[in-house]
Design a protein around this motif. Sequence first.
Motif, PDB file in Angstrom:
ATOM      1  N   UNK A 111      17.697  21.414 -72.632  1.00  0.00           N
ATOM      2  CA  UNK A 111      17.115  20.313 -71.853  1.00  0.00           C
ATOM      3  C   UNK A 111      17.331  18.968 -72.534  1.00  0.00           C
ATOM      4  N   UNK A 112      17.385  18.981 -73.885  1.00  0.00           N
ATOM      5  CA  UNK A 112      17.456  17.695 -74.599  1.00  0.00           C
ATOM      6  C   UNK A 112      18.318  17.746 -75.861  1.00  0.00           C
ATOM      7  N   UNK A 113      19.024  18.834 -76.082  1.00  0.00           N
ATOM      8  CA  UNK A 113      19.756  19.003 -77.355  1.00  0.00           C
ATOM      9  C   UNK A 113      20.723  17.863 -77.645  1.00  0.00           C
ATOM     10  N   UNK A 114      21.293  17.284 -76.597  1.00  0.00           N
ATOM     11  CA  UNK A 114      22.333  16.266 -76.810  1.00  0.00           C
ATOM     12  C   UNK A 114      21.781  14.851 -76.939  1.00  0.00           C
ATOM     13  N   UNK A 115      20.448  14.718 -76.827  1.00  0.00           N
ATOM     14  CA  UNK A 115      19.878  13.366 -76.899  1.00  0.00           C
ATOM     15  C   UNK A 115      18.776  13.240 -77.946  1.00  0.00           C
ATOM     16  N   UNK A 116      18.547  14.270 -78.758  1.00  0.00           N
ATOM     17  CA  UNK A 116      17.480  14.150 -79.759  1.00  0.00           C
ATOM     18  C   UNK A 116      17.799  13.013 -80.732  1.00  0.00           C
ATOM     19  N   UNK A 117      16.746  12.293 -81.192  1.00  0.00           N
ATOM     20  CA  UNK A 117      16.961  11.074 -81.993  1.00  0.00           C
ATOM     21  C   UNK A 117      17.213  11.373 -83.467  1.00  0.00           C
ATOM     22  N   UNK A 118      18.345  12.009 -83.745  1.00  0.00           N
ATOM     23  CA  UNK A 118      18.686  12.320 -85.127  1.00  0.00           C
ATOM     24  C   UNK A 118      19.901  11.507 -85.553  1.00  0.00           C
ATOM     25  N   UNK A 119      20.158  11.493 -86.867  1.00  0.00           N
ATOM     26  CA  UNK A 119      21.209  10.643 -87.403  1.00  0.00           C
ATOM     27  C   UNK A 119      22.561  11.319 -87.504  1.00  0.00           C
ATOM     28  N   UNK A 120      22.759  12.082 -88.583  1.00  0.00           N
ATOM     29  CA  UNK A 120      24.091  12.585 -88.885  1.00  0.00           C
ATOM     30  C   UNK A 120      24.413  13.933 -88.255  1.00  0.00           C
ATOM     31  N   UNK A 121      23.431  14.597 -87.729  1.00  0.00           N
ATOM     32  CA  UNK A 121      23.664  15.928 -87.163  1.00  0.00           C
ATOM     33  C   UNK A 121      22.615  16.204 -86.108  1.00  0.00           C
ATOM     34  N   UNK A 122      22.883  17.206 -85.262  1.00  0.00           N
ATOM     35  CA  UNK A 122      21.934  17.596 -84.219  1.00  0.00           C
ATOM     36  C   UNK A 122      21.659  19.084 -84.331  1.00  0.00           C
ATOM     37  N   UNK A 123      20.408  19.417 -84.483  1.00  0.00           N
ATOM     38  CA  UNK A 123      19.921  20.795 -84.446  1.00  0.00           C
ATOM     39  C   UNK A 123      20.095  21.538 -85.764  1.00  0.00           C
ATOM     40  N   UNK A 124      19.046  22.256 -86.137  1.00  0.00           N
ATOM     41  CA  UNK A 124      19.066  23.175 -87.279  1.00  0.00           C
ATOM     42  C   UNK A 124      18.982  24.599 -86.724  1.00  0.00           C
ATOM     43  N   UNK A 125      18.973  25.574 -87.615  1.00  0.00           N
ATOM     44  CA  UNK A 125      18.719  26.959 -87.239  1.00  0.00           C
ATOM     45  C   UNK A 125      17.256  27.279 -87.547  1.00  0.00           C
ATOM     46  N   UNK A 126      16.731  28.299 -86.882  1.00  0.00           N
ATOM     47  CA  UNK A 126      15.381  28.761 -87.208  1.00  0.00           C
ATOM     48  C   UNK A 126      15.399  29.435 -88.575  1.00  0.00           C
ATOM     49  N   UNK A 127      14.226  29.667 -89.120  1.00  0.00           N
ATOM     50  CA  UNK A 127      14.148  30.515 -90.299  1.00  0.00           C
ATOM     51  C   UNK A 127      14.617  31.925 -89.926  1.00  0.00           C
ATOM     52  N   UNK A 128      15.279  32.617 -90.854  1.00  0.00           N
ATOM     53  CA  UNK A 128      15.664  33.995 -90.563  1.00  0.00           C
ATOM     54  C   UNK A 128      14.434  34.891 -90.442  1.00  0.00           C
ATOM     55  N   UNK A 183       9.332  10.644 -78.259  1.00  0.00           N
ATOM     56  CA  UNK A 183       9.466  11.570 -77.129  1.00  0.00           C
ATOM     57  C   UNK A 183      10.236  10.947 -75.966  1.00  0.00           C
ATOM     58  N   UNK A 184      10.457   9.644 -75.998  1.00  0.00           N
ATOM     59  CA  UNK A 184      10.999   8.939 -74.826  1.00  0.00           C
ATOM     60  C   UNK A 184      12.452   9.297 -74.526  1.00  0.00           C
ATOM     61  N   UNK A 185      13.139   9.939 -75.474  1.00  0.00           N
ATOM     62  CA  UNK A 185      14.563  10.244 -75.269  1.00  0.00           C
ATOM     63  C   UNK A 185      14.786  11.276 -74.164  1.00  0.00           C
ATOM     64  N   UNK A 186      13.711  12.028 -73.797  1.00  0.00           N
ATOM     65  CA  UNK A 186      13.862  13.037 -72.744  1.00  0.00           C
ATOM     66  C   UNK A 186      12.532  13.260 -72.045  1.00  0.00           C
ATOM     67  N   UNK A 187      12.509  13.210 -70.697  1.00  0.00           N
ATOM     68  CA  UNK A 187      11.254  13.474 -69.982  1.00  0.00           C
ATOM     69  C   UNK A 187      10.771  14.924 -70.151  1.00  0.00           C
ATOM     70  N   UNK A 188      11.680  15.845 -70.481  1.00  0.00           N
ATOM     71  CA  UNK A 188      11.304  17.260 -70.631  1.00  0.00           C
ATOM     72  C   UNK A 188      10.762  17.592 -72.014  1.00  0.00           C
ATOM     73  N   UNK A 189      11.040  16.729 -73.010  1.00  0.00           N
ATOM     74  CA  UNK A 189      10.767  17.105 -74.388  1.00  0.00           C
ATOM     75  C   UNK A 189       9.285  17.373 -74.638  1.00  0.00           C
ATOM     76  N   UNK A 190       8.423  16.489 -74.161  1.00  0.00           N
ATOM     77  CA  UNK A 190       6.979  16.660 -74.401  1.00  0.00           C
ATOM     78  C   UNK A 190       6.213  16.548 -73.090  1.00  0.00           C
ATOM     79  N   UNK A 191       6.758  17.146 -72.046  1.00  0.00           N
ATOM     80  CA  UNK A 191       6.127  17.048 -70.726  1.00  0.00           C
ATOM     81  C   UNK A 191       4.787  17.756 -70.695  1.00  0.00           C
ATOM     82  N   UNK A 192       4.660  18.860 -71.474  1.00  0.00           N
ATOM     83  CA  UNK A 192       3.399  19.598 -71.465  1.00  0.00           C
ATOM     84  C   UNK A 192       3.252  20.381 -72.758  1.00  0.00           C
TER      85      UNK A 192
END
Length: 332
Positions: free
Chosen positions: A134-151, A256-265
């Motif tokens: 829903x928002x992976x391509x617009x998250x407000x990060x700098x040099x990279x987007x997305x991490x992995x979960x803990x194993x 949260x403003x970068x995506x209406x879905x990010x914190x909708x509820x």
Amino acid sequence: EASSSWIMSLVAGDHLQLFRSSNLIDWELSSTFGQGVGAHGGVWECPDLFPLPNPSGNEQKWVLLVSINPGGPNGGSATQYFIGDFDGKTFAPDNPERTAWLDYGKDNYAGVTWSNIPESDGRTLFMGWMSNWEYAQVVPTGNWRSAMTLPRSLALEATDQGLSLKGQAVAELSSLREKEITLKAQPLPDSLDLSAKLGGKGKLVEMVLELELPEAGASQPLIQIRRSNELGETYLIGFDAAKNAFFSDRTQAGKTAFSPEFAAKVTLAPRQTQDRKLRLHLYFDRASAELFADDGLSNLTEIFFPTADFDKLSIEVSGGTVQLSKGSLYNL
């Protein structure tokens, strides 16, 4: 018979196709699965089929993971699972009516298990992608987007819904711990501020709490673990007995403003057990929280973007008495 061939699981739009090969070159379709079963709010992706020990005996069950986008329980992408039997050709779920989710948070998708874990280890280990389409391509990060979960280490447990998949943070993560801060057993007050116990290093924290809930029908407490910063930005995660659900609330947790879905509820994860003992195992990173509740029967993974690091931590209880049986905090 399953061991005499190579098996490939492939998803095709809205269902799974199982192929067999004796040489890894020539493949034959042996069966399909999924039409009318499970969640179909979006495309099926990233299948993974593997055996796990059945806790009730010596035999094993087979687990099928299928990620879906969109159509997750709290919106966007998520990973569902099926538990059943596999004879080398056909996968048959124990309960075709049930839709089950590996993690109810908005940020655990497309995860699969490792292969070639030594038999002497014996675990089935999983890791997911910590974001949501829903928002992976617009998250407000700098040099990279997305991490992995803990194993996580996966196992089966008998519940009221039948066998359920549980995921617990791998034991090796304990090597990240600095000194243990023990919390004394006590009835929890309205607010228990733990920031001072963590000192100035309260940004990366692991919490292990064992709580005693009131008897059924006595009261329905709300248990909130609050992370906040000097700007007043706040992230809440915990358990709401009135809804019989765990929750994650990032609506006030920063950007949260970068995506209406990010914190909708507020995100909800239903509890799978009636046990009065409530176990909460939490990892807080600078921009994420991972909750393993009831020994991993209900999991919740979510990201957030505070303007300044969350360095404050407290536990808040309202609506009923909750006993802290034992608790530990660790700076990581």
